[in-house]
Design a protein around this motif. Structure first.
Motif, PDB file in Angstrom:
ATOM      1  N   ASP A 115       0.846  -1.212   0.000  1.00  0.00           N
ATOM      2  CA  ASP A 115       0.000   0.000   0.000  1.00  0.00           C
ATOM      3  C   ASP A 115       0.875   1.253   0.000  1.00  0.00           C
ATOM      4  OD1 ASP A 115      -2.366  -1.401   0.043  1.00  0.00           O
ATOM      5  OD2 ASP A 115      -2.781  -1.068   2.179  1.00  0.00           O
ATOM      6  N   GLU A 116       1.918   1.252   0.835  1.00  0.00           N
ATOM      7  CA  GLU A 116       2.777   2.452   0.938  1.00  0.00           C
ATOM      8  C   GLU A 116       3.485   2.701  -0.396  1.00  0.00           C
ATOM      9  OE1 GLU A 116       1.833   3.784   3.371  1.00  0.00           O
ATOM     10  OE2 GLU A 116       1.797   2.558   5.175  1.00  0.00           O
ATOM     11  N   GLN A 117       3.862   1.619  -1.097  1.00  0.00           N
ATOM     12  CA  GLN A 117       4.461   1.784  -2.428  1.00  0.00           C
ATOM     13  C   GLN A 117       3.470   2.462  -3.367  1.00  0.00           C
ATOM     14  OE1 GLN A 117       5.445  -2.408  -3.138  1.00  0.00           O
ATOM     15  NE2 GLN A 117       7.615  -1.834  -3.264  1.00  0.00           N
ATOM     16  N   LEU A 168       2.579   7.508  13.995  1.00  0.00           N
ATOM     17  CA  LEU A 168       2.739   8.188  12.706  1.00  0.00           C
ATOM     18  C   LEU A 168       1.519   7.976  11.797  1.00  0.00           C
ATOM     19  CD1 LEU A 168       6.507   7.275  12.148  1.00  0.00           C
ATOM     20  CD2 LEU A 168       5.552   9.435  12.997  1.00  0.00           C
ATOM     21  N   GLU A 169       1.055   6.739  11.694  1.00  0.00           N
ATOM     22  CA  GLU A 169      -0.099   6.504  10.819  1.00  0.00           C
ATOM     23  C   GLU A 169      -1.381   7.051  11.447  1.00  0.00           C
ATOM     24  OE1 GLU A 169       0.725   2.182   9.953  1.00  0.00           O
ATOM     25  OE2 GLU A 169       0.723   2.879   7.879  1.00  0.00           O
ATOM     26  N   GLN A 170      -1.485   6.986  12.774  1.00  0.00           N
ATOM     27  CA  GLN A 170      -2.663   7.593  13.398  1.00  0.00           C
ATOM     28  C   GLN A 170      -2.693   9.104  13.091  1.00  0.00           C
ATOM     29  OE1 GLN A 170      -4.924   8.367  17.654  1.00  0.00           O
ATOM     30  NE2 GLN A 170      -3.301   6.842  17.659  1.00  0.00           N
ATOM     31  N   ASP A 201      -6.969   3.915   3.266  1.00  0.00           N
ATOM     32  CA  ASP A 201      -6.019   2.824   3.525  1.00  0.00           C
ATOM     33  C   ASP A 201      -5.424   2.943   4.929  1.00  0.00           C
ATOM     34  OD1 ASP A 201      -6.451   1.770   1.035  1.00  0.00           O
ATOM     35  OD2 ASP A 201      -4.646   2.616   0.128  1.00  0.00           O
ATOM     36  N   GLU A 202      -5.190   4.186   5.346  1.00  0.00           N
ATOM     37  CA  GLU A 202      -4.563   4.406   6.649  1.00  0.00           C
ATOM     38  C   GLU A 202      -5.462   3.923   7.790  1.00  0.00           C
ATOM     39  OE1 GLU A 202      -1.449   4.635   6.785  1.00  0.00           O
ATOM     40  OE2 GLU A 202      -0.906   6.746   6.809  1.00  0.00           O
ATOM     41  N   VAL A 203      -6.768   4.041   7.617  1.00  0.00           N
ATOM     42  CA  VAL A 203      -7.698   3.504   8.628  1.00  0.00           C
ATOM     43  C   VAL A 203      -7.402   2.016   8.837  1.00  0.00           C
ATOM     44  CG1 VAL A 203     -10.113   2.936   9.113  1.00  0.00           C
ATOM     45  CG2 VAL A 203      -9.528   5.201   8.220  1.00  0.00           C
ATOM     46  N   GLY A 204      -7.204   1.302   7.732  1.00  0.00           N
ATOM     47  CA  GLY A 204      -6.891  -0.131   7.823  1.00  0.00           C
ATOM     48  C   GLY A 204      -5.538  -0.398   8.457  1.00  0.00           C
ATOM     49  N   HIS A 205      -4.552   0.474   8.163  1.00  0.00           N
ATOM     50  CA  HIS A 205      -3.213   0.275   8.729  1.00  0.00           C
ATOM     51  C   HIS A 205      -3.230   0.497  10.248  1.00  0.00           C
ATOM     52  CE1 HIS A 205      -1.281   1.359   4.554  1.00  0.00           C
ATOM     53  NE2 HIS A 205      -2.113   0.339   4.505  1.00  0.00           N
ATOM     54  N   VAL A 206      -3.954   1.525  10.678  1.00  0.00           N
ATOM     55  CA  VAL A 206      -4.051   1.799  12.122  1.00  0.00           C
ATOM     56  C   VAL A 206      -4.788   0.643  12.813  1.00  0.00           C
ATOM     57  CG1 VAL A 206      -5.059   3.355  13.857  1.00  0.00           C
ATOM     58  CG2 VAL A 206      -3.932   4.310  11.823  1.00  0.00           C
TER      59      VAL A 206
HETATM   60 FE   FE2 Z   1       0.119   3.594   6.145  1.00  0.00          FE
END
Ligand code: FE2
Ligand code: FE2
Length: 276
Positions: A115-117, A168-170, A201-206
């Motif tokens: 995802d980050e890529q 950081l992601e939060q 996507d960040e919601v999923g990462h957190v």
């Molecule tokens: Fe992320």
């Protein structure tokens, strides 16, 4: 890519090759995170070619109201792209650093890395649409400055989950929401759409970081909540005051499954001016 591609080779290339194409090359389809015999511990600093090399000096995020100017939009996009690239590198680093973690967690990290890529590519493409590239802008080493802290943290991978996912992601939940709106107000709908995509996507990462932090902290029955596990493991100088941006998005945090206690603690924490 060969069928027997090993995940440590994929991660090592991201850290030891300095060019953007290699760092953003997709993981081979056959890649699995199955345990391997030997993983060389990673260096705490990634290779970066001249036009990607970390720079010192000012790396100020333009104010949202400034995004009616193309130059401010480009500065913003470059900064976000560099953050995504650091995230790519750090997830590769974490996979190499803790090969003994459960396969399901490492598979999760590999998916986040992909995802980050993708996020990095999307911001770089928007930067190109502004006739600019990463080489023209400051490139902070903000995340990497703390790699030694992470490598040596007594809580190991739990500290990584706390710093990367839950600090950081939060915080990025707030930045991406605020800047999506700012790009749109500045007339750049395409960049706004990228921020919105990253936000989702960040919601999923957190959520993933919170789930695994609780699991690795022995909290399957909610005996210890996410906030306690976070406060126990997050190393200085990180903490609740760093887990937010300029505009607090409680709803995104709820969607990521954070407890009301955790959300309130972060919202109340004194933050340094500027954020970032
Ligand atoms: Fe992320
Ligand atoms: Fe990202």
């Amino acid at each position: 890519m060969s069928q027997d591609e090993r995940w440590p080779d994929f991660c090592r290339r991201i850290l030891t090759c300095g060019d953007l194409e290699t760092k953003l090359a997709p993981a081979p389809a056959a890649l699995s995170t199955a345990p391997v015999a030997a993983v060389v511990p990673p260096v705490n600093r990634p290779a970066r070619d001249a036009r990607l090399a970390f720079t010192s000096g000012a790396d100020r995020l333009p104010r949202p109201a400034a995004l009616c100017e193309a130059s401010a939009r480009a500065a913003c996009l470059a900064r976000f792209a560099n953050h995504e690239l650091m995230a790519v590198e750090l997830f590769a680093w974490a996979l190499l650093r803790w090969p003994e973690l459960p396969v399901a967690l490492r598979e999760g990290w590999l998916a986040v890395l992909a995802d980050e890529q993708r996020h990095c590519r999307l911001y770089v493409a928007r930067l190109a649409a502004h006739e600019s590239d990463l080489g023209e802008h400051p490139r902070s080493d903000y995340f990497w400055r703390h790699a030694d802290t992470l490598a040596d943290a007594p809580h190991g991978p739990r500290a990584f989950l706390s710093v990367m996912g839950l600090t950081l992601e939060q915080a990025n939940l707030d930045f991406t929401g605020l800047y999506a709106q700012a790009f749109r107000a500045g007339g750049d709908d395409a960049s706004a759409a990228v921020c919105e995509r990253v936000h989702e996507d960040e919601v999923g990462h957190v959520a993933m970081a919170a789930r695994w932090l609780r699991r690795l902290s022995g909290d399957d029955g909610n005996a210890k909540g996410d906030l306690d596990a976070y406060l126990e493991t997050v190393p200085f100088p990180f903490g609740p005051h760093r887990a937010k941006g300029r505009r607090f998005d409680a709803e995104a945090r709820r969607r990521a499954g954070l407890s009301e206690r955790f959300i309130e603690e972060v919202e109340r924490a004194r933050s340094k001016a500027g954020g970032g």
